[in-house]
Design an enzyme around this catalytic site. Sequence first.
Site, PDB file in Angstrom:
ATOM      1  N   GLY A  50       0.761  -1.037  -0.001  1.00 46.60           N
ATOM      2  CA  GLY A  50      -0.212   0.090   0.146  1.00 46.60           C
ATOM      3  C   GLY A  50       0.987   1.011   0.108  1.00 46.60           C
ATOM      4  O   GLY A  50       0.635   2.284   0.881  1.00 46.60           O
ATOM      5  N   SER A 179      -3.222   0.176  14.815  1.00 46.85           N
ATOM      6  CA  SER A 179      -3.975   1.100  15.085  1.00 46.85           C
ATOM      7  C   SER A 179      -4.447   1.101  16.468  1.00 46.85           C
ATOM      8  O   SER A 179      -4.350   0.107  17.131  1.00 46.85           O
ATOM      9  CB  SER A 179      -5.258   1.308  14.234  1.00 46.85           C
ATOM     10  OG  SER A 179      -6.092   2.309  14.770  1.00 46.85           O
ATOM     11  N   TYR A 204     -13.274  -3.346  11.686  1.00 46.98           N
ATOM     12  CA  TYR A 204     -12.147  -2.722  11.463  1.00 46.98           C
ATOM     13  C   TYR A 204     -11.187  -2.735  12.805  1.00 46.98           C
ATOM     14  O   TYR A 204     -10.086  -3.206  12.714  1.00 46.98           O
ATOM     15  CB  TYR A 204     -12.455  -1.208  11.285  1.00 46.98           C
ATOM     16  CG  TYR A 204     -10.889  -0.336  11.005  1.00 46.98           C
ATOM     17  CD1 TYR A 204     -10.130  -0.514  10.015  1.00 46.98           C
ATOM     18  CD2 TYR A 204     -10.446   0.364  12.266  1.00 46.98           C
ATOM     19  CE1 TYR A 204      -8.793   0.212  10.198  1.00 46.98           C
ATOM     20  CE2 TYR A 204      -9.355   1.142  12.236  1.00 46.98           C
ATOM     21  CZ  TYR A 204      -8.567   0.998  11.038  1.00 46.98           C
ATOM     22  OH  TYR A 204      -7.332   1.833  10.854  1.00 46.98           O
TER      23      TYR A 204
END
Length: 321
Positions: A50, A179, A204
């Site tokens: 990415g 995260s 998520y």
Amino acid sequence: VMMVLVLIVAGLGVVALLMVLFAPHIRKYSAGGACMSMTRLDGKTVLITGANTGIGKETALDLAIRGARVIMACRDVEKGEAAAASIRRIYSKANVEVRELDLADTTSIRAFAQRFLREVNHLHILINNAGVMMCPYMKTKDGFEMQLGVNHLGHFLLTYLLIGLLKRSAPARIVVVSSLAHNFGWIRFHDLLSQGSYNSGLAYCQSKLANVLFARELARRLKGSSVTVNSVHPGSVCSDLVRHSTIMSLLFSLFSLFLKSPRDGAQTSIYCAVAEELHSLTGKHFSDCAPAFVAPQGRKEETAKKLWDASSELLGIVWDD
């Protein structure tokens, strides 16, 4: 009522004025920790997933400036080439190349790894950076829920396929971008792929907790191999990662002053990839270039092993211990 409205408008005006006046200070505070290491990476090979946008692109730029050969693995090759071209414009000597990799398709991951192992002799740094955030319910090519499929399972398979090369290239480092959201995540073993119920935010958080657990379990398994694995929280970064959520996009627009730029957000990934003092540190979690808090559910060895086994089973792979 008129008076109340006047007071509200006046109050908002004062807040707006203060934000404008203090913007440079707020920006500086929001930027967080910076990687101060001057480490060079000449002769080293780096793979970043990415890398065509956001913190992945900024990480690629920084490591290229340090002299590394940077391979940018992107789903959209065209966007990847545009990102590589912009890196070369900033640093003309950048040794960056783009390769196609779709983490939502195990066939693509295997084809990528096969070609990579055929053409690349060393891999010193692997940065599992790509991610999907709060997308509507979708499935990967293999039928996995998209967020767990890309953020966790895709990287789990990629790392499995490249682990031999990393060991042969040791000392090597693996950086897993997680995260702060892992704090709000739970591994729903009874419905790992959200087939019973789906909440984009919870899915998520589950995928980001999976990142932390994967990094810890892989680090445990690689003890003594000179390959280290650490996870990072990049911070709240102004990027297109929130594009699937209207509410998040709105909040990010309103509070953009308090968000990190992609360059600031890339600092912890860069730090974990290059800092000399981390050469033997493994299985840790970092934020703002410093060790960070890990939620209790991210520290459970039992959960990490169970997730490892479930992931291996879903992907049909067996790791060598």
